[in-house]
Write an enzyme that holds these catalytic residues in place. Structure first.
Site, PDB file in Angstrom:
ATOM      1  N   HIS A 121     -25.246 -12.696  27.323  1.00 44.27           N
ATOM      2  CA  HIS A 121     -24.944 -11.913  26.203  1.00 44.27           C
ATOM      3  C   HIS A 121     -23.690 -11.110  26.513  1.00 44.27           C
ATOM      4  O   HIS A 121     -23.277 -10.439  25.537  1.00 44.27           O
ATOM      5  CB  HIS A 121     -26.079 -10.850  25.923  1.00 44.27           C
ATOM      6  CG  HIS A 121     -27.514 -11.309  25.866  1.00 44.27           C
ATOM      7  ND1 HIS A 121     -27.467 -12.334  24.599  1.00 44.27           N
ATOM      8  CD2 HIS A 121     -28.574 -11.140  26.439  1.00 44.27           C
ATOM      9  CE1 HIS A 121     -28.783 -12.507  24.595  1.00 44.27           C
ATOM     10  NE2 HIS A 121     -29.326 -11.955  25.408  1.00 44.27           N
ATOM     11  N   ASP A 156     -32.296 -19.963  27.384  1.00 43.55           N
ATOM     12  CA  ASP A 156     -32.975 -18.839  27.257  1.00 43.55           C
ATOM     13  C   ASP A 156     -33.700 -18.255  26.107  1.00 43.55           C
ATOM     14  O   ASP A 156     -33.426 -19.009  24.953  1.00 43.55           O
ATOM     15  CB  ASP A 156     -31.906 -17.553  27.427  1.00 43.55           C
ATOM     16  CG  ASP A 156     -32.312 -16.326  27.797  1.00 43.55           C
ATOM     17  OD1 ASP A 156     -32.498 -15.948  28.919  1.00 43.55           O
ATOM     18  OD2 ASP A 156     -32.477 -15.592  26.988  1.00 43.55           O
ATOM     19  N   HIS A 158     -33.249 -15.744  24.182  1.00 42.54           N
ATOM     20  CA  HIS A 158     -32.359 -15.333  23.326  1.00 42.54           C
ATOM     21  C   HIS A 158     -31.215 -16.273  23.279  1.00 42.54           C
ATOM     22  O   HIS A 158     -30.725 -16.877  24.116  1.00 42.54           O
ATOM     23  CB  HIS A 158     -32.013 -13.921  23.720  1.00 42.54           C
ATOM     24  CG  HIS A 158     -33.186 -12.959  23.991  1.00 42.54           C
ATOM     25  ND1 HIS A 158     -33.886 -12.776  25.102  1.00 42.54           N
ATOM     26  CD2 HIS A 158     -33.856 -12.092  22.941  1.00 42.54           C
ATOM     27  CE1 HIS A 158     -34.751 -11.933  25.033  1.00 42.54           C
ATOM     28  NE2 HIS A 158     -34.932 -11.551  23.744  1.00 42.54           N
ATOM     29  N   ASP A 243     -37.544 -16.948  29.859  1.00 41.34           N
ATOM     30  CA  ASP A 243     -38.273 -15.745  29.149  1.00 41.34           C
ATOM     31  C   ASP A 243     -38.741 -16.692  28.050  1.00 41.34           C
ATOM     32  O   ASP A 243     -39.568 -15.838  27.126  1.00 41.34           O
ATOM     33  CB  ASP A 243     -37.563 -14.860  28.794  1.00 41.34           C
ATOM     34  CG  ASP A 243     -35.978 -14.948  28.326  1.00 41.34           C
ATOM     35  OD1 ASP A 243     -35.722 -16.052  28.581  1.00 41.34           O
ATOM     36  OD2 ASP A 243     -35.390 -14.344  28.208  1.00 41.34           O
TER      37      ASP A 243
END
Length: 330
Positions: A121, A156, A158, A243
């Protein structure tokens, strides 16, 4: 090919007990590394390495904030992202370990860098989403000093907005991300395909909440792997965030541990090059089992997908990519 892992105790210098991204979650993941796995101590990246991706202003802001953080405390850059007094040095080791994984892959050995803080990120000028600096991007830019092309696969939960931003205008990096649609950071839609020379070299697959292994395998088989094989990278790097597990407290996906063995095996079999993986997210109780499964796939084991059909929305997304032809304009 053999495989190794890069990790070490020093990542505990960046820790806020009770935060989802704490040392406890790395310790839990490390429980899945087989005892016979070759372990390599992390090496420290330099500020110059960071500056290949991040602005000097961002680097100095994080370093200064860490210096000002009182000993034994966590200080927050934003509501999600913290530092401690040791976080700057710890982040240098995380970025350095990512490069070690890529370096070993270039030498023909699969390698998994189990590090923290995570990185995908972090944009060139901003820390966010638990991430201070973009480990995979830093390693990729360093690799591009020696090779021509790098493929990054980000599984991931996200979207890796920071990684996408770092290479959005580059035709030397193919960035493929599969992620849960509509959640943090709000990016990663199919129309985000790159710009300028990089047009077509960003491939996003946002999936509906509740997607499972069959959805991910379909995206890999029909979209990512054809793009990777057409791109012909010199090395493939995985932003490995687990995740998407069914028991992860931060996500709404339904992957089982064996699904990660399936995906890892698909990537290994798609190329003659070794694979470099770098830990991103992953907070569920089954994380250790996933790490064990990924290591087994790197060691040659292959996993059979669990029974199930992809969601209609996933099938339509894949068909839309197929209707456009290969997403990489080579």
């Amino acid at each position: 090919m053999s495989y190794s892992v890069v990790t070490g105790d020093l990542f505990a210098g960046h820790d806020a007990p009770g935060h989802p991204e704490s040392q406890a979650r790395l310790d839990a993941a490390l429980a899945g590394v087989p005892t016979e796995a070759r372990r390599i101590a992390p090496a420290k990246a330099t500020v110059k390495d960071l500056a290949r991706v991040h602005t000097n202003r961002h680097i100095e802001a994080v370093r200064s904030f860490c210096r000002e953080c009182p000993p034994g405390r966590a200080c927050y850059l934003d509501p999600d992202t913290y530092v401690t007094r040791q976080s700057f040095d710890t982040a240098l080791y995380a970025a350095g370990a990512a490069w070690q994984a890529v370096e070993r892959a270039l030498d023909g050995e699969h390698c998994f860098a189990l590090v923290r803080p995570p990185g995908h990120h972090a944009t060139p000028d901003r820390a966010m989403g638990f991430c201070l600096f973009n480990n995979v991007a830093v390693a990729t830019v360093r690799a591009l000093n020696e090779i021509s092309r790098v493929a990054i696969v980000d599984w991931d939960l996200h979207h890796g907005n920071g990684t996408q931003a770092a290479f959005y205008t580059s035709d030397r990096v193919l960035y493929c991300s599969v992620h849960q649609a509509g959640i943090f950071p709000g990016t990663g839609w199919p129309e985000e395909q790159g710009a300028g020379p990089g047009a077509g070299y960003t491939v996003n697959a946002p999936l509906a909440a509740g997607s499972a292994g069959a959805d991910y395998a379909l995206v890999f088989r029909e979209v990512f792997i054809p793009a990777i094989q057409q791109f012909r990278p010199d090395v493939m790097v995985v932003s490995a965030g687990q995740d998407t597990l069914f028991d992860d407290p931060l996500g709404s996906m339904l992957l089982r541990p064996g699904d990660f063995g399936v995906l890892t095996g698909m990537l290994v079999d798609a190329s003659s090059q070794a694979l470099a993986l770098v830990l991103e997210g992953g907070y569920g109780r089954s994380h250790a089992e996933v790490v064990r499964t990924i290591c087994a796939a790197l060691d040659g084991a292959r996993f059979v997908p669990e029974a199930g059909r992809p969601k209609e929305s996933t099938r339509l997304l894949v068909e839309a990519y197929a209707g456009e032809g290969q997403p990489v304009p080579l």
